[in-house]
Design a protein around this motif. Structure first.
Motif, PDB file in Angstrom:
ATOM      1  N   GLU A  44     113.566  55.722  34.341  1.00 40.91           N
ATOM      2  CA  GLU A  44     113.524  55.922  32.886  1.00 40.91           C
ATOM      3  C   GLU A  44     112.209  56.589  32.465  1.00 40.91           C
ATOM      4  OE1 GLU A  44     112.355  52.898  29.393  1.00 40.91           O
ATOM      5  OE2 GLU A  44     113.824  52.100  30.784  1.00 40.91           O
ATOM      6  N   LEU A  45     111.134  56.277  33.186  1.00 36.51           N
ATOM      7  CA  LEU A  45     109.805  56.770  32.814  1.00 36.51           C
ATOM      8  C   LEU A  45     109.395  58.020  33.599  1.00 36.51           C
ATOM      9  CD1 LEU A  45     108.147  53.234  32.723  1.00 36.51           C
ATOM     10  CD2 LEU A  45     108.714  54.648  30.741  1.00 36.51           C
ATOM     11  N   GLY A  46     110.292  58.494  34.498  1.00 38.40           N
ATOM     12  CA  GLY A  46     110.004  59.720  35.239  1.00 38.40           C
ATOM     13  C   GLY A  46     109.220  59.510  36.529  1.00 38.40           C
ATOM     14  N   TYR A  47     109.328  58.315  37.099  1.00 34.77           N
ATOM     15  CA  TYR A  47     108.608  58.005  38.345  1.00 34.77           C
ATOM     16  C   TYR A  47     109.572  57.614  39.450  1.00 34.77           C
ATOM     17  CZ  TYR A  47     104.280  58.030  35.747  1.00 34.77           C
ATOM     18  OH  TYR A  47     103.215  58.427  35.003  1.00 34.77           O
ATOM     19  N   ASP A  48     109.086  57.749  40.689  1.00 33.52           N
ATOM     20  CA  ASP A  48     109.741  57.153  41.855  1.00 33.52           C
ATOM     21  C   ASP A  48     109.056  55.836  42.173  1.00 33.52           C
ATOM     22  OD1 ASP A  48     111.670  58.980  42.462  1.00 33.52           O
ATOM     23  OD2 ASP A  48     110.384  60.155  43.801  1.00 33.52           O
ATOM     24  N   ILE A  49     109.783  54.977  42.860  1.00 32.26           N
ATOM     25  CA  ILE A  49     109.196  53.708  43.312  1.00 32.26           C
ATOM     26  C   ILE A  49     109.143  53.713  44.837  1.00 32.26           C
ATOM     27  CG2 ILE A  49     109.724  51.246  43.608  1.00 32.26           C
ATOM     28  CD1 ILE A  49     108.570  51.701  40.898  1.00 32.26           C
ATOM     29  N   ASP A  50     107.976  53.349  45.373  1.00 24.52           N
ATOM     30  CA  ASP A  50     107.853  53.099  46.817  1.00 24.52           C
ATOM     31  C   ASP A  50     107.766  51.580  46.957  1.00 24.52           C
ATOM     32  OD1 ASP A  50     107.279  52.960  49.460  1.00 24.52           O
ATOM     33  OD2 ASP A  50     105.492  54.213  49.389  1.00 24.52           O
ATOM     34  N   PHE A  51     108.891  50.938  47.310  1.00 18.95           N
ATOM     35  CA  PHE A  51     109.005  49.471  47.270  1.00 18.95           C
ATOM     36  C   PHE A  51     108.939  48.931  48.689  1.00 18.95           C
ATOM     37  CE2 PHE A  51     110.980  45.349  46.691  1.00 18.95           C
ATOM     38  CZ  PHE A  51     110.677  44.985  45.380  1.00 18.95           C
ATOM     39  N   ARG A  52     108.013  48.027  48.960  1.00 23.24           N
ATOM     40  CA  ARG A  52     107.836  47.497  50.330  1.00 23.24           C
ATOM     41  C   ARG A  52     107.689  45.985  50.311  1.00 23.24           C
ATOM     42  NH1 ARG A  52     104.728  51.582  53.518  1.00 23.24           N
ATOM     43  NH2 ARG A  52     105.078  53.513  52.355  1.00 23.24           N
ATOM     44  N   GLN A  53     108.031  45.377  51.425  1.00 23.15           N
ATOM     45  CA  GLN A  53     107.760  43.946  51.641  1.00 23.15           C
ATOM     46  C   GLN A  53     107.351  43.764  53.093  1.00 23.15           C
ATOM     47  OE1 GLN A  53     109.570  41.407  53.595  1.00 23.15           O
ATOM     48  NE2 GLN A  53     108.140  39.841  52.898  1.00 23.15           N
ATOM     49  N   THR A  54     106.371  42.881  53.312  1.00 25.28           N
ATOM     50  CA  THR A  54     105.992  42.518  54.671  1.00 25.28           C
ATOM     51  C   THR A  54     105.555  41.063  54.718  1.00 25.28           C
ATOM     52  OG1 THR A  54     104.487  42.922  56.511  1.00 25.28           O
ATOM     53  CG2 THR A  54     103.620  43.347  54.309  1.00 25.28           C
ATOM     54  N   ASN A  55     105.763  40.447  55.871  1.00 27.08           N
ATOM     55  CA  ASN A  55     105.282  39.077  56.072  1.00 27.08           C
ATOM     56  C   ASN A  55     103.933  39.059  56.784  1.00 27.08           C
ATOM     57  OD1 ASN A  55     107.520  37.844  54.872  1.00 27.08           O
ATOM     58  ND2 ASN A  55     108.724  38.086  56.728  1.00 27.08           N
ATOM     59  N   HIS A  56     103.347  40.242  57.042  1.00 29.70           N
ATOM     60  CA  HIS A  56     102.155  40.334  57.890  1.00 29.70           C
ATOM     61  C   HIS A  56     100.959  40.886  57.113  1.00 29.70           C
ATOM     62  CE1 HIS A  56     104.794  39.404  61.229  1.00 29.70           C
ATOM     63  NE2 HIS A  56     105.643  40.236  60.657  1.00 29.70           N
ATOM     64  N   GLU A  57      99.857  40.207  57.220  1.00 32.25           N
ATOM     65  CA  GLU A  57      98.664  40.566  56.441  1.00 32.25           C
ATOM     66  C   GLU A  57      98.197  41.997  56.729  1.00 32.25           C
ATOM     67  OE1 GLU A  57      95.443  37.877  57.145  1.00 32.25           O
ATOM     68  OE2 GLU A  57      94.313  38.568  55.399  1.00 32.25           O
ATOM     69  N   GLY A  58      98.098  42.346  58.019  1.00 31.17           N
ATOM     70  CA  GLY A  58      97.612  43.691  58.385  1.00 31.17           C
ATOM     71  C   GLY A  58      98.556  44.778  57.896  1.00 31.17           C
ATOM     72  N   THR A  59      99.853  44.475  57.919  1.00 31.29           N
ATOM     73  CA  THR A  59     100.828  45.469  57.433  1.00 31.29           C
ATOM     74  C   THR A  59     100.681  45.650  55.925  1.00 31.29           C
ATOM     75  OG1 THR A  59     102.296  44.786  59.204  1.00 31.29           O
ATOM     76  CG2 THR A  59     103.271  46.092  57.451  1.00 31.29           C
ATOM     77  N   LEU A  60     100.393  44.559  55.215  1.00 32.06           N
ATOM     78  CA  LEU A  60     100.157  44.684  53.767  1.00 32.06           C
ATOM     79  C   LEU A  60      98.931  45.569  53.508  1.00 32.06           C
ATOM     80  CD1 LEU A  60     101.100  43.895  50.942  1.00 32.06           C
ATOM     81  CD2 LEU A  60      99.760  41.783  51.144  1.00 32.06           C
ATOM     82  N   VAL A  61      97.899  45.399  54.334  1.00 29.83           N
ATOM     83  CA  VAL A  61      96.709  46.276  54.234  1.00 29.83           C
ATOM     84  C   VAL A  61      97.124  47.731  54.479  1.00 29.83           C
ATOM     85  CG1 VAL A  61      94.491  46.848  55.305  1.00 29.83           C
ATOM     86  CG2 VAL A  61      95.059  44.445  54.800  1.00 29.83           C
ATOM     87  N   ASP A  62      97.956  47.965  55.517  1.00 31.86           N
ATOM     88  CA  ASP A  62      98.425  49.337  55.789  1.00 31.86           C
ATOM     89  C   ASP A  62      99.193  49.893  54.591  1.00 31.86           C
ATOM     90  OD1 ASP A  62      97.378  49.268  58.360  1.00 31.86           O
ATOM     91  OD2 ASP A  62      99.288  48.748  59.309  1.00 31.86           O
ATOM     92  N   HIS A  63     100.039  49.073  53.984  1.00 29.46           N
ATOM     93  CA  HIS A  63     100.820  49.542  52.823  1.00 29.46           C
ATOM     94  C   HIS A  63      99.890  49.920  51.667  1.00 29.46           C
ATOM     95  CE1 HIS A  63     104.747  47.321  54.183  1.00 29.46           C
ATOM     96  NE2 HIS A  63     104.457  48.370  54.931  1.00 29.46           N
ATOM     97  N   ILE A  64      98.831  49.139  51.477  1.00 31.03           N
ATOM     98  CA  ILE A  64      97.857  49.477  50.423  1.00 31.03           C
ATOM     99  C   ILE A  64      97.192  50.813  50.748  1.00 31.03           C
ATOM    100  CG2 ILE A  64      95.682  48.771  49.328  1.00 31.03           C
ATOM    101  CD1 ILE A  64      96.673  45.807  49.858  1.00 31.03           C
ATOM    102  N   HIS A  65      96.827  51.025  52.018  1.00 34.97           N
ATOM    103  CA  HIS A  65      96.186  52.292  52.395  1.00 34.97           C
ATOM    104  C   HIS A  65      97.112  53.473  52.123  1.00 34.97           C
ATOM    105  CE1 HIS A  65      93.246  50.270  55.463  1.00 34.97           C
ATOM    106  NE2 HIS A  65      93.074  49.863  54.226  1.00 34.97           N
ATOM    107  N   GLU A  66      98.399  53.318  52.443  1.00 38.79           N
ATOM    108  CA  GLU A  66      99.339  54.421  52.203  1.00 38.79           C
ATOM    109  C   GLU A  66      99.487  54.673  50.708  1.00 38.79           C
ATOM    110  OE1 GLU A  66     103.068  54.156  54.444  1.00 38.79           O
ATOM    111  OE2 GLU A  66     101.946  52.977  55.909  1.00 38.79           O
ATOM    112  N   ALA A  67      99.601  53.596  49.933  1.00 41.60           N
ATOM    113  CA  ALA A  67      99.776  53.736  48.479  1.00 41.60           C
ATOM    114  C   ALA A  67      98.541  54.361  47.843  1.00 41.60           C
ATOM    115  CB  ALA A  67     100.058  52.371  47.863  1.00 41.60           C
ATOM    116  N   ARG A  68      97.396  54.024  48.387  1.00 42.37           N
ATOM    117  CA  ARG A  68      96.115  54.512  47.876  1.00 42.37           C
ATOM    118  C   ARG A  68      96.075  56.041  47.853  1.00 42.37           C
ATOM    119  NH1 ARG A  68      91.632  56.000  50.623  1.00 42.37           N
ATOM    120  NH2 ARG A  68      89.741  55.377  49.543  1.00 42.37           N
ATOM    121  N   ASP A  69      96.699  56.660  48.850  1.00 40.23           N
ATOM    122  CA  ASP A  69      96.696  58.121  48.938  1.00 40.23           C
ATOM    123  C   ASP A  69      97.815  58.747  48.113  1.00 40.23           C
ATOM    124  OD1 ASP A  69      94.535  58.082  50.660  1.00 40.23           O
ATOM    125  OD2 ASP A  69      95.822  57.851  52.423  1.00 40.23           O
ATOM    126  N   LEU A  70      98.884  57.993  47.864  1.00 37.53           N
ATOM    127  CA  LEU A  70     100.093  58.620  47.311  1.00 37.53           C
ATOM    128  C   LEU A  70     100.454  58.196  45.892  1.00 37.53           C
ATOM    129  CD1 LEU A  70     102.369  58.311  50.475  1.00 37.53           C
ATOM    130  CD2 LEU A  70     101.298  60.387  49.566  1.00 37.53           C
TER     131      LEU A  70
END
Ligand code: DQA
Length: 164
Positions: A44-70
């Motif tokens: 509705e607002l003109g955006y895409d969503i990159d939706f993720r879930q993880t049970n692992h702390e390091g993977t959550l850190v990786d997801h933040i790093h990817e989001a940080r760039d994009l």
């Protein structure tokens, strides 16, 4: 890829079980329902969503790093890592785009260990206790911050209305 700007919605441990996990506390909506709500709002607002879930702390850190760039902003429910993780906090501290911390429940009415958030101090804002709607509000707020010229309620307007 659609070419539309993206908002990242990141979820931490046990949120994959939403709908079946302590429904009296967390409700019956599943994480897929929340993903659909985020996507509908973003579209509705003109955006895409990159939706993720993880049970692992390091993977959550990786997801933040990817989001940080994009991403134009990050909505994060770090779940239990909210209350424990210096690594998640440090990753979020590197993000220049807005970060909204979301919790389905009002963590402040729950056990004392949930009153402490390692990430609130590096977040733009915190939403707790709004259920799945908190994710929608967070997506809307990131879009509003990303579009300062778009029509949405501003404190200055409320102030003007009050004084006119
Ligand atoms: C939660 C609250 C956290 O304390 C808990 O560990 C979760 C979910 C919430 O959305 O209310 O897993 O982040």
């Amino acid at each position: 890829m659609t070419g539309r700007p993206a908002i990242a919605v990141l979820n931490g441990p046990n949120l994959n079980l939403l709908g079946r996990r302590e429904p009296a506390l967390y409700g019956t909506a599943t994480l897929t329902d929340i993903e659909n709500l985020c996507r509908r709002t973003a579209t509705e607002l003109g955006y895409d969503i990159d939706f993720r879930q993880t049970n692992h702390e390091g993977t959550l850190v990786d997801h933040i790093h990817e989001a940080r760039d994009l991403a134009r902003g990050i909505v994060i429910n770090a779940a239990a890592y909210t209350h424990t993780s210096v690594a998640v906090r440090d990753a979020l501290a590197t993000v220049t785009a807005p970060v909204i911390e979301v919790h389905l429940t009002n963590v402040h009415t729950r056990e004392p260990f949930r009153h402490v958030s390692y990430i609130a101090a590096v977040a733009t804002g915190v939403l707790a206790g709004f259920g799945p709607a908190g994710y929608e509000y967070a997506v809307r707020h990131i879009a509003a911050l990303d579009n300062p010229a778009a029509p949405h309620t501003r404190i200055e307007e409320l102030h003007d209305a009050h004084h006119n």
